[in-house]
Write an enzyme that holds these catalytic residues in place. Sequence first.
Site, mmCIF file in Angstrom:
data_model
loop_
_atom_site.group_PDB
_atom_site.id
_atom_site.type_symbol
_atom_site.label_atom_id
_atom_site.label_comp_id
_atom_site.label_asym_id
_atom_site.label_seq_id
_atom_site.Cartn_x
_atom_site.Cartn_y
_atom_site.Cartn_z
ATOM 1 C CG ASP A 1 -19.609 61.134 80.786
ATOM 2 O OD1 ASP A 1 -19.230 60.006 81.150
ATOM 3 O OD2 ASP A 1 -20.366 61.309 79.806
ATOM 4 C CG ASP B 1 -11.217 69.402 80.622
ATOM 5 O OD1 ASP B 1 -11.803 68.308 80.507
ATOM 6 O OD2 ASP B 1 -10.017 69.567 80.312
ATOM 7 C CG ASP C 1 -23.184 58.534 81.951
ATOM 8 O OD1 ASP C 1 -21.993 58.184 81.930
ATOM 9 O OD2 ASP C 1 -23.805 58.916 80.942
ATOM 10 C CG ASN D 1 -15.276 66.492 75.599
ATOM 11 O OD1 ASN D 1 -15.029 67.550 76.167
ATOM 12 N ND2 ASN D 1 -15.285 65.331 76.229
ATOM 13 C CG HIS E 1 -11.238 67.243 74.641
ATOM 14 N ND1 HIS E 1 -11.836 66.142 75.207
ATOM 15 C CD2 HIS E 1 -11.000 66.909 73.342
ATOM 16 C CE1 HIS E 1 -11.950 65.178 74.310
ATOM 17 N NE2 HIS E 1 -11.446 65.626 73.164
#
Length: 287
Positions: free
Chosen positions: A209, A183, A166, A174, A179
């Site tokens: 994630d 990405d 994680d 973000n 975002h």
Amino acid sequence: MPVDLKTLYPKLIHLMLDTVFVVDSDNQIVFVSDACEALLGYRADELTGTLITHYMHPDDLPATRASIIRVMNGQPHFDFRNRYIRKDGGVVNILWAAFWSDEVGARIGVARNVTALTRAEDELRFLAHHDPLTKLTNRSVFNDRLESALHSARRHNTKVALLFLDINDFKLINDVHGHAAGDRVLCAIARRLERCVRDTDTVARMGGDEFTMLLSDIASEEAVAEKVAQILAIMAEPLGDEFDGLDMPSCSIGVACYPADGEDADTLLSHADSEMYQVKRRRSAAG
């Protein structure tokens, strides 16, 4: 006035968007319609009198020769695909309908350019097995590979390791940078994780994630610990200048080993997930 069909047929053939080939028993092109220039980049007069095999993609020659034999033996082939090399060096995917004509003494084929269709089909096949953003294996395929790895481990009495990763504080990227930046970071993480696995291993994006890594036929739990250390070290490397000062986020990793931590996929995934959250809580408590 009646229509002279014999005069009309050649004109109609040259009007066709698909390319018509007439090829003799020695693979020499006897006739080709004008659409060949759009298909292969050659004018009809450049192709006529040459061997059609000269333009075939070398990797497709065996299958194409088998199709030629089939057609020459009187079995029409209406759904054969292969690739040809264009005059400019590009590759074109072709769908063929072909039959042998005893009357003409040659095989007659109609070639359709299906390059765009083939690319779309390849993309759909890829997306069925991969995460569209990171191009990693997706959750469904990962679960299938985990089941297969466990089946093999039971048969051969070997060990399997499952890692659950994680990304820490990813939401902040973000929220602060947008975002699109998030990405790009996820894609960078994916490429780094790929550097940590062997060809026999699998790294996947489970969603958001979260990532998983399947290590098959591991030598020992120490080897798994070394792999975790390798991942943490690679993840600690700074991002490049193209990320405009963004810091690479750290990650929390949970580990489950077969058979020590469970003998089925659900148990192992649950164990790795639980351990990952313990690592994350210890990190938060440490400040």
